[in-house]
Every structure is written in C-alpha cells, then in structure tokens.
Design a protein around this motif. Structure first.
Motif, PDB file in Angstrom:
ATOM      1  N   ALA A   1       2.878  -5.973  16.120  1.00 11.88           N
ATOM      2  CA  ALA A   1       2.988  -6.715  15.270  1.00 11.88           C
ATOM      3  C   ALA A   1       2.000  -6.913  14.096  1.00 11.88           C
ATOM      4  O   ALA A   1       2.264  -7.052  12.728  1.00 11.88           O
ATOM      5  N   VAL A   2       0.741  -6.276  14.229  1.00 13.21           N
ATOM      6  CA  VAL A   2      -0.202  -6.128  13.441  1.00 13.21           C
ATOM      7  C   VAL A   2       0.259  -4.885  12.600  1.00 13.21           C
ATOM      8  O   VAL A   2      -0.150  -5.111  11.329  1.00 13.21           O
ATOM      9  N   LEU A   3       0.517  -3.771  12.946  1.00 11.66           N
ATOM     10  CA  LEU A   3       1.217  -2.563  12.104  1.00 11.66           C
ATOM     11  C   LEU A   3       2.431  -3.099  11.432  1.00 11.66           C
ATOM     12  O   LEU A   3       2.200  -2.605  10.288  1.00 11.66           O
ATOM     13  N   GLU A   4       2.950  -3.934  11.734  1.00 12.86           N
ATOM     14  CA  GLU A   4       4.006  -4.164  11.008  1.00 12.86           C
ATOM     15  C   GLU A   4       3.582  -5.108   9.917  1.00 12.86           C
ATOM     16  O   GLU A   4       4.088  -5.167   8.641  1.00 12.86           O
ATOM     17  N   LEU A   5       2.821  -6.029  10.014  1.00 11.00           N
ATOM     18  CA  LEU A   5       2.349  -6.745   9.099  1.00 11.00           C
ATOM     19  C   LEU A   5       1.456  -6.059   7.779  1.00 11.00           C
ATOM     20  O   LEU A   5       1.727  -6.491   6.713  1.00 11.00           O
ATOM     21  N   ARG A   6       0.997  -4.880   8.335  1.00  7.19           N
ATOM     22  CA  ARG A   6       0.310  -4.101   7.424  1.00  7.19           C
ATOM     23  C   ARG A   6       1.480  -3.048   6.545  1.00  7.19           C
ATOM     24  O   ARG A   6       0.880  -2.151   6.149  1.00  7.19           O
ATOM     25  N   GLY A   7       2.720  -3.149   7.199  1.00  7.35           N
ATOM     26  CA  GLY A   7       3.574  -2.034   6.567  1.00  7.35           C
ATOM     27  C   GLY A   7       3.538  -0.798   7.012  1.00  7.35           C
ATOM     28  O   GLY A   7       4.248   0.122   6.380  1.00  7.35           O
TER      29      GLY A   7
ATOM     30  N   VAL B   1       4.418   0.071  10.173  1.00  9.96           N
ATOM     31  CA  VAL B   1       5.816   0.147  10.950  1.00  9.96           C
ATOM     32  C   VAL B   1       6.764  -0.849  10.365  1.00  9.96           C
ATOM     33  O   VAL B   1       6.416  -1.906   9.957  1.00  9.96           O
ATOM     34  N   GLU B   2       7.993  -0.607  10.970  1.00 10.58           N
ATOM     35  CA  GLU B   2       8.999  -1.514  10.720  1.00 10.58           C
ATOM     36  C   GLU B   2      10.143  -1.667  11.658  1.00 10.58           C
ATOM     37  O   GLU B   2      10.230  -0.502  12.234  1.00 10.58           O
TER      38      GLU B   2
ATOM     39  N   GLY C   1       6.361   2.657   8.710  1.00 10.60           N
ATOM     40  CA  GLY C   1       6.748   1.809   7.551  1.00 10.60           C
ATOM     41  C   GLY C   1       6.288   2.554   6.238  1.00 10.60           C
ATOM     42  O   GLY C   1       5.777   3.910   6.352  1.00 10.60           O
ATOM     43  N   LEU C   2       6.865   2.024   5.136  1.00  8.15           N
ATOM     44  CA  LEU C   2       6.520   2.575   3.752  1.00  8.15           C
ATOM     45  C   LEU C   2       5.069   2.697   3.546  1.00  8.15           C
ATOM     46  O   LEU C   2       4.894   3.653   2.779  1.00  8.15           O
ATOM     47  N   ASN C   3       4.289   2.052   4.124  1.00  7.95           N
ATOM     48  CA  ASN C   3       2.546   2.212   3.676  1.00  7.95           C
ATOM     49  C   ASN C   3       2.243   3.578   4.440  1.00  7.95           C
ATOM     50  O   ASN C   3       1.225   4.062   3.844  1.00  7.95           O
TER      51      ASN C   3
ATOM     52  N   LEU D   1      -0.040   6.232   2.141  1.00 12.39           N
ATOM     53  CA  LEU D   1      -1.032   7.113   2.698  1.00 12.39           C
ATOM     54  C   LEU D   1      -0.876   8.586   2.537  1.00 12.39           C
ATOM     55  O   LEU D   1      -1.785   9.303   2.266  1.00 12.39           O
ATOM     56  N   ALA D   2       0.396   8.935   3.124  1.00 10.14           N
ATOM     57  CA  ALA D   2       0.580  10.370   3.420  1.00 10.14           C
ATOM     58  C   ALA D   2       0.682  10.889   1.947  1.00 10.14           C
ATOM     59  O   ALA D   2       0.004  12.066   1.640  1.00 10.14           O
ATOM     60  N   GLU D   3       1.194  10.280   0.991  1.00  5.37           N
ATOM     61  CA  GLU D   3       1.109  10.985  -0.336  1.00  5.37           C
ATOM     62  C   GLU D   3      -0.357  11.115  -0.839  1.00  5.37           C
ATOM     63  O   GLU D   3      -0.459  12.116  -1.551  1.00  5.37           O
TER      64      GLU D   3
END
Length: 268
Positions: free
Chosen positions: A63-69, A71-72, A83-85, A89-91
């Motif tokens: 839930a926390v990871l989803e909130l921060r983008g 995971v989705e 998720g896109l976040n 970070l990877a880029e």
C-alpha cells in the motif's frame, strides 16, 4: 549512579528498537520490489510466502509502495507490478553508469586470474570498439585495442554483439564478409551457425580470425532492460591462450561479464 545508568539505557532503548524496525521495513520493501521485478507481477500471498511474513505485513508495504508510485495494480487481478516511479529512478541511475567504468574491477580481477588481456567492447555501427582494457601478466601481451574499431564477424566481442537479434543489422548477414586470415568466417551461412552456437553456449570465440596467432573469448554484458549492451573478452597469443585453455576459463569470462551486467542494473 546505577539508577542514572539504568535511566540512560531506558531512554536509548526505544530509539534503537525504532531504528531496527525501520531498517527491517526498508529491507522488506526492497525485497518485495525485487520479487515483483523478477516475477513481472505477483499477488500479496505470493510475496508473503516468499518473504515468510503474514499477508497483512506485505499488504501494508504494498500500500505504501503503491502510494509512492513504486508499484501498481496489474489489471483487476489483485496482482502488483512495478510502477512508473521505479522507471524514473532507474533512468536517473542509468544515466550515470558507464560500461567502461563499471567494468574496471571485473576486468582487472579476470586478467589477474587468467594472466591474459581483458577488454570491454561496445558496438558502434558495423564495428566493435574496445572502451577499456586490463593488461595481462604474460611475458608477451597483445597490443592496446582501446578506441580501435574491429570487425564484428572476426572478433569474439563482435560475434557477441551480432549474436543477439536486437543488435544484429537489418542487413549484413546476407552477403560475404572481409577476410583477414585463412580462419576468418566469410560465409553468411557459416556465420549464422556460429552465432546460433554463441547464443546457445553464452560465449563466443575467435581462433586467429582477425590476426594469425591471436585467440579470444567473449561473453555478453546486459543492460538493465535485458538487452546486450557490450561484451567482455579475454585475448592472448594462441600458443598460450589455446582453444582448450579458453574452454577451461569460459565460465570465468562469463562470470566477469555477469558481474558487469549486475552493475549496469541487469537482474536476470
């Protein structure tokens, strides 16, 4: 005095416990991300089973990871994917990575182990270009290849860069290739067979195909997205670096290349 010490310990204890709990949560969150990255997507139950904790713990983390983008939800299946976040970070990290820099330690260690010269090469157009070289310890060494363009079909690194389909030229495997020695593969059909072998075995070799008496073996370096971004090779004179000796060290070369791949963000 003893009461004062006990009071000090009591006040420090909650901080230490909190720090440990926080570190454990961070460690679990990273583990969850790694599990999802390897699987592509995963459910709360699957992740909980792998981590070995209750579903409610993983559910809160997700839930926390989803909130921060980070995971989705993957559709309506109750499964999670990255998720896109994570991509953002990877880029940011990938932009700071240079294969020549990341390959220094692996090349140095492999060169010390086998006593031969080790290179990292990347593809530029129809050529392989060495971007880093670690000198071997042998009495007779190969020349420096850094910055030199070499033909893809006649070098071990070049064969690696040709072997994976996303790197192969749209054309070029349909016509003959330049001959440098009597051992150079110039027939397209024979080269295709050779590249099939490279993909199957995970490494490529050349036996006097660019220069008489010069042998080499190379393995692929993968980037974060799973594509081949370079090759790590070990080369030496044929009388010392024979086909038999190269075969004995093939897994050492692959391991060195894999270590660079990991530094470049590859998690395969």
């Amino acid at each position: 005095m003893s009461n004062d010490r006990e009071g000090d310990d009591a006040s420090a204890s909650p901080v230490t416990a909190g720090e440990n709990t926080g570190a454990q949560s961070v460690d679990r969150a990273v583990t969850v991300l790694e599990i999802i990255a390897r699987a592509g997507d995963a459910s709360v139950s699957e992740v909980a089973n792998i981590v070995g904790v209750h579903r409610s713990t993983i559910s809160r983390l997700l839930a926390v990871l989803e909130l921060r983008g980070m995971v989705e939800l993957a559709g309506a299946r109750g499964r999670y994917r990255l998720g896109l976040n994570i991509l953002r970070l990877a880029e940011a990290v990938t932009g700071t990575l240079e294969i020549s820099t990341q390959g220094v330690d692996a090349c140095t260690a492999l060169s010390a182990l086998i006593g031969e010269t080790v290179n990292v090469a990347v593809r530029q157009g129809d050529s392989a270009v060495n971007v880093y070289q670690a000198e071997g310890t042998g009495a007779v060494r190969v020349d420096s290849w850094v910055g030199r363009r070499t033909p893809l079909h006649a070098t071990s690194s070049g064969k690696v860069l040709l072997a994976w389909p996303h790197l192969a030229p749209a054309v070029g495997l349909e016509s003959g290739f330049a001959r440098f020695t009597e051992h150079t593969i110039t027939d397209p059909t024979l080269l295709r067979t050779e590249l099939d072998r490279v993909r199957a075995e995970g490494w490529a070799t050349t036996l006097g195909e660019l220069e008489d008496g010069l042998n080499a073996i190379a393995a692929p370096i993968f980037g974060a997205n799973g594509t081949v971004i370079g090759a790590l090779s070990a080369s030496g004179p044929a009388y010392r670096w024979s086909a038999e000796v190269m075969a004995e060290h093939a897994l050492d070369v692959v391991a060195a290349a894999d270590s660079v791949s990991a530094l470049m963000g590859y998690r395969g």
